[in-house]
Design a protein around this motif. Structure first.
Motif, PDB file in Angstrom:
ATOM      1  N   ASP A   1     -10.434  25.004  29.416  1.00  0.00           N
ATOM      2  CA  ASP A   1      -8.978  24.998  29.463  1.00  0.00           C
ATOM      3  C   ASP A   1      -8.303  24.594  28.165  1.00  0.00           C
ATOM      4  O   ASP A   1      -7.116  24.835  27.993  1.00  0.00           O
ATOM      5  N   TYR A   2      -9.015  23.950  27.252  1.00  0.00           N
ATOM      6  CA  TYR A   2      -8.347  23.410  26.065  1.00  0.00           C
ATOM      7  C   TYR A   2      -9.321  23.322  24.901  1.00  0.00           C
ATOM      8  O   TYR A   2     -10.545  23.382  25.059  1.00  0.00           O
ATOM      9  N   THR A   3      -8.747  23.167  23.714  1.00  0.00           N
ATOM     10  CA  THR A   3      -9.505  22.927  22.487  1.00  0.00           C
ATOM     11  C   THR A   3      -8.835  21.771  21.758  1.00  0.00           C
ATOM     12  O   THR A   3      -7.609  21.694  21.696  1.00  0.00           O
ATOM     13  N   GLY A   4      -9.639  20.856  21.212  1.00  0.00           N
ATOM     14  CA  GLY A   4      -9.063  19.678  20.564  1.00  0.00           C
ATOM     15  C   GLY A   4      -9.698  19.379  19.227  1.00  0.00           C
ATOM     16  O   GLY A   4     -10.878  19.661  18.995  1.00  0.00           O
ATOM     17  N   TYR A   5      -8.891  18.799  18.335  1.00  0.00           N
ATOM     18  CA  TYR A   5      -9.338  18.406  17.008  1.00  0.00           C
ATOM     19  C   TYR A   5      -8.890  16.977  16.760  1.00  0.00           C
ATOM     20  O   TYR A   5      -7.766  16.603  17.125  1.00  0.00           O
ATOM     21  N   LEU A   6      -9.765  16.173  16.145  1.00  0.00           N
ATOM     22  CA  LEU A   6      -9.397  14.773  15.973  1.00  0.00           C
ATOM     23  C   LEU A   6      -9.849  14.225  14.623  1.00  0.00           C
ATOM     24  O   LEU A   6     -10.863  14.638  14.065  1.00  0.00           O
ATOM     25  N   PHE A   7      -9.045  13.286  14.118  1.00  0.00           N
ATOM     26  CA  PHE A   7      -9.385  12.482  12.951  1.00  0.00           C
ATOM     27  C   PHE A   7      -9.228  11.015  13.336  1.00  0.00           C
ATOM     28  O   PHE A   7      -8.213  10.636  13.933  1.00  0.00           O
TER      29      PHE A   7
ATOM     30  N   ARG B   1      -7.152   0.718  13.287  1.00  0.00           N
ATOM     31  CA  ARG B   1      -7.580   2.118  13.217  1.00  0.00           C
ATOM     32  C   ARG B   1      -6.640   2.973  14.053  1.00  0.00           C
ATOM     33  O   ARG B   1      -5.972   2.475  14.976  1.00  0.00           O
ATOM     34  N   VAL B   2      -6.641   4.273  13.745  1.00  0.00           N
ATOM     35  CA  VAL B   2      -5.781   5.224  14.463  1.00  0.00           C
ATOM     36  C   VAL B   2      -6.580   6.498  14.741  1.00  0.00           C
ATOM     37  O   VAL B   2      -7.262   7.013  13.849  1.00  0.00           O
ATOM     38  N   SER B   3      -6.502   6.966  15.958  1.00  0.00           N
ATOM     39  CA  SER B   3      -7.091   8.256  16.316  1.00  0.00           C
ATOM     40  C   SER B   3      -5.962   9.272  16.463  1.00  0.00           C
ATOM     41  O   SER B   3      -5.035   9.064  17.249  1.00  0.00           O
ATOM     42  N   THR B   4      -6.035  10.338  15.678  1.00  0.00           N
ATOM     43  CA  THR B   4      -5.035  11.408  15.722  1.00  0.00           C
ATOM     44  C   THR B   4      -5.700  12.655  16.262  1.00  0.00           C
ATOM     45  O   THR B   4      -6.690  13.126  15.707  1.00  0.00           O
TER      46      THR B   4
ATOM     47  N   VAL C   1      -1.543  13.924  19.826  1.00  0.00           N
ATOM     48  CA  VAL C   1      -1.775  12.614  20.430  1.00  0.00           C
ATOM     49  C   VAL C   1      -2.162  11.625  19.332  1.00  0.00           C
ATOM     50  O   VAL C   1      -3.108  11.868  18.582  1.00  0.00           O
ATOM     51  N   ILE C   2      -1.422  10.524  19.243  1.00  0.00           N
ATOM     52  CA  ILE C   2      -1.691   9.509  18.215  1.00  0.00           C
ATOM     53  C   ILE C   2      -1.845   8.159  18.906  1.00  0.00           C
ATOM     54  O   ILE C   2      -0.910   7.678  19.566  1.00  0.00           O
ATOM     55  N   VAL C   3      -3.008   7.567  18.764  1.00  0.00           N
ATOM     56  CA  VAL C   3      -3.316   6.315  19.439  1.00  0.00           C
ATOM     57  C   VAL C   3      -3.833   5.304  18.430  1.00  0.00           C
ATOM     58  O   VAL C   3      -4.731   5.614  17.641  1.00  0.00           O
ATOM     59  N   GLY C   4      -3.264   4.091  18.429  1.00  0.00           N
ATOM     60  CA  GLY C   4      -3.807   3.060  17.557  1.00  0.00           C
ATOM     61  C   GLY C   4      -2.743   2.177  16.943  1.00  0.00           C
ATOM     62  O   GLY C   4      -1.641   2.011  17.486  1.00  0.00           O
TER      63      GLY C   4
ATOM     64  N   GLY D   1       8.755  22.897  20.201  1.00  0.00           N
ATOM     65  CA  GLY D   1       7.966  22.851  21.431  1.00  0.00           C
ATOM     66  C   GLY D   1       6.731  21.983  21.369  1.00  0.00           C
ATOM     67  O   GLY D   1       6.078  21.756  22.393  1.00  0.00           O
ATOM     68  N   LEU D   2       6.376  21.462  20.178  1.00  0.00           N
ATOM     69  CA  LEU D   2       5.197  20.604  20.070  1.00  0.00           C
ATOM     70  C   LEU D   2       5.441  19.293  20.815  1.00  0.00           C
ATOM     71  O   LEU D   2       6.427  18.597  20.568  1.00  0.00           O
ATOM     72  N   VAL D   3       4.524  18.961  21.722  1.00  0.00           N
ATOM     73  CA  VAL D   3       4.598  17.692  22.448  1.00  0.00           C
ATOM     74  C   VAL D   3       3.898  16.617  21.608  1.00  0.00           C
ATOM     75  O   VAL D   3       2.801  16.839  21.098  1.00  0.00           O
ATOM     76  N   VAL D   4       4.528  15.465  21.474  1.00  0.00           N
ATOM     77  CA  VAL D   4       3.950  14.348  20.725  1.00  0.00           C
ATOM     78  C   VAL D   4       3.803  13.154  21.665  1.00  0.00           C
ATOM     79  O   VAL D   4       4.795  12.694  22.251  1.00  0.00           O
ATOM     80  N   LEU D   5       2.581  12.663  21.815  1.00  0.00           N
ATOM     81  CA  LEU D   5       2.301  11.485  22.632  1.00  0.00           C
ATOM     82  C   LEU D   5       1.817  10.364  21.714  1.00  0.00           C
ATOM     83  O   LEU D   5       0.892  10.559  20.934  1.00  0.00           O
ATOM     84  N   ILE D   6       2.440   9.200  21.831  1.00  0.00           N
ATOM     85  CA  ILE D   6       2.092   8.068  20.972  1.00  0.00           C
ATOM     86  C   ILE D   6       1.746   6.864  21.839  1.00  0.00           C
ATOM     87  O   ILE D   6       2.510   6.485  22.731  1.00  0.00           O
ATOM     88  N   ARG D   7       0.575   6.300  21.593  1.00  0.00           N
ATOM     89  CA  ARG D   7       0.137   5.102  22.310  1.00  0.00           C
ATOM     90  C   ARG D   7      -0.136   4.006  21.285  1.00  0.00           C
ATOM     91  O   ARG D   7      -1.190   3.981  20.655  1.00  0.00           O
ATOM     92  N   PRO D   8       0.831   3.084  21.051  1.00  0.00           N
ATOM     93  CA  PRO D   8       0.593   1.999  20.096  1.00  0.00           C
ATOM     94  C   PRO D   8      -0.344   0.950  20.703  1.00  0.00           C
ATOM     95  O   PRO D   8      -0.134   0.497  21.823  1.00  0.00           O
TER      96      PRO D   8
END
Length: 357
Positions: free
Chosen positions: A86-92, A27-30, A191-194, A14-21
Motif C-alpha cells: 500500500d505504501y513506499t517510505g524513505y527515511l533519514f 536525534r530526529v527521524s525524517t 513525518v518528522i519525529v524527534g 496537498g503534502l501532509v506534514v506530521l510532527i512529533r516532538p
C-alpha cells in the motif's frame, strides 16, 4: 497546541506534514511516505514500486548517488527505504543539529530523479538477488503463496517484489512514468519525529516542499475483492527439519481502524506464554513448541496469522487446527474471561506508548 502528541499540517500543494516532538535524545527521524505500493501496479508493471524504492537515492538532476551517501555519512546519519503493498517510505535519521539536511534531498527526489540506465541495470541485478533470498525464506514464501490463494482477483494477490520475468523486461520509460504519476506532494506524507521545535520544523518543510506542484487530477484506484466464506489450504514441500504451520484469517484492513481490537485479540489468543493457545497447545497437550500471532495490516483487507511450530510427531496438524478452531469459537461464544480483556488492553496501550518514543 504543542502539548498534542502529533501535530498535523497540510501544505497548499496537498503534502501532509506530521510532527512529533520528543526530546529524550538529540536525534530526529525524517520520513517521507508515499501512498503508492505494489497494489497500484498495472499488468506488466509488477515490481515497479519496489524497484523505484531501490532507485530513488541513485541520483537526481542536482545530486549523484555518491553525493547523497556522502552527505548522510558526513553528518553521522543513516538512510533507508521500504515498500509495501500500500505504501513506499524513505527515511533519514540524523543528529538534531543536522536533521534539516534530509529535507532538500527528499524534496529533490520527489520530482527530479534521473533513473540512469546503467544504474538501473546494476540495481535490477540486486533486486533479482533479493528475490532469490526471499524465496529461500520459507516462512515468507508460505505467506506469499497464501496471499496469492486468498486474494484472487485483488492486487494483494501479487508479491511486492514482483516476478523475475517481469523485472528483466522492465523498461526505463515504465519506471519514469510510474514515478511521475505517483510521486506527487498530494500523494505523500512527511513525518518528522524527534528533538525538534514544531514551528521551525513546519517552516523548514514549507521552504523545501511548498513550491512543488501537485497533480490536480491525481486519484487512487479502488479495487474490488469478492469476499466469500471459504477455506483454502496451501502446502509447500521443502527439505526442512522443523515443519511449521500458518493459519490465516481475513480481517478488516487498516482503514477500519481495528488495530486495537486485533492486538488485544492476538495477546489473548496466542501471543505470549500466558495466551490461551500457548497454554493449550504447548503446556497442556504438548502438540507444539511455539505459538505466536502476527497481523498484516494492509489498507484494504488485513490478515490475522497464527503461527505454530508443532512437535516432531506424525499427523498432528489436524489436531492443532481443530484446537485453534475450538478456541476461536469458544472466545466468540463466551467472550473474554474476567480480567482477560483488561490485561490485554493494558499491554496494547503500553506497546503503543513505546512506539511513540
Amino acid at each position: 497546541m504543542h502539548n498534542v502528541k502529533v501535530l498535523k499540517y497540510v501544505l497548499d500543494n496537498g503534502l501532509v506534514v506530521l510532527i512529533r516532538p520528543t526530546h529524550h535524545i538529540p536525534r530526529v527521524s525524517t520520513q517521507l511516505w508515499y501512498n503508492v505500493g505494489s497494489k497500484d501496479e498495472k499488468a506488466g508493471e509488477k515490481g515497479l514500486a519496489h524497484l523505484i524504492e531501490h532507485m530513488i537515492f541513485k541520483g537526481t538532476k542536482k545530486l549523484t548517488e555518491s553525493d547523497i551517501n556522502m552527505i548522510t555519512h558526513k553528518l553521522s546519519g543513516s538512510a533507508n527505504a521500504f515498500t509495501s503493498y500500500d505504501y513506499t517510505g524513505y527515511l533519514f535519521d540524523f543528529p538534531s543539529h543536522h536533521w534539516q539536511e534530509a529535507l532538500p534531498i527528499m524534496a529533490d527526489c520527489m520530482r527530479n530523479c534521473t533513473f540512469r540506465q546503467e544504474l538501473l541495470n546494476s540495481e535490477l541485478k540486486a533486486v533479482i538477488q533479493e528475490l532469490k533470498m526471499y524465496k529461500d525464506d520459507y516462512a515468507s514464501s508460505l505467506v506469499e503463496e497464501m496471499m496469492a490463494a486468498l486474494f484472487s482477483g485483488h492486487p494483494y494477490h501479487y508479491p511486492v517484489i514482483g516476478y523475475k520475468h517481469d523485472l528483466w523486461s522492465l523498461k526505463r520509460d515504465s519506471l519514469v512514468s510510474f514515478y511521475k504519476r505517483h510521486y506527487v506532494p498530494n500523494n505523500a506524507t512527511l513525518v518528522i519525529v524527534g528533538d525538534v521545535d514544531p514551528d521551525k520544523t513546519l517552516a523548514e518543510a514549507k521552504k523545501h516542499f511548498e513550491d512543488i506542484k501537485p497533480e490536480s487530477q491525481y486519484a487512487k484506484e479502488k479495487f474490488y475483492w469478492r469476499r466469500d466464506l471459504s477455506s483454502k489450504t496451501t502446502v509447500l514441500y521443502r527439505d526442512v527439519k522443523a515443519p511449521f504451520a500458518l493459519f490465516a484469517f481475513s480481517v478488516p484492513g487498516a482503514r477500519s481502524k481495528s488495530d486495537f481490537s486485533l492486538d488485544a485479540l492476538a495477546l489473548t489468543l496466542g501471543s505470549g506464554r500466558s495466551s490461551r493457545l500457548y497454554k493449550k497447545l504447548v503446556d497442556q497437550h504438548h502438540l507444539a513448541t511455539d505459538v505466536d500471532i502476527f497481523s498484516y495490516d494492509l489498507f484494504d483487507h488485513g490478515l490475522f496469522f497464527i503461527y505454530v511450530q508443532p512437535t516432531p510427531r506424525d499427523a498432528i496438524f489436524d489436531k492443532i487446527s481443530n484446537m485453534i478452531t475450538e478456541e476461536i469459537v469458544n472466545l466468540r461464544q463466551n467472550g473474554f474471561a474476567p480480567g482477560e480483556l483488561q490485561s490485554a488492553a493494558k499491554r496494547v496501550k503500553a506497546e503503543q506508548l513505546s512506539v511513540l518514543e
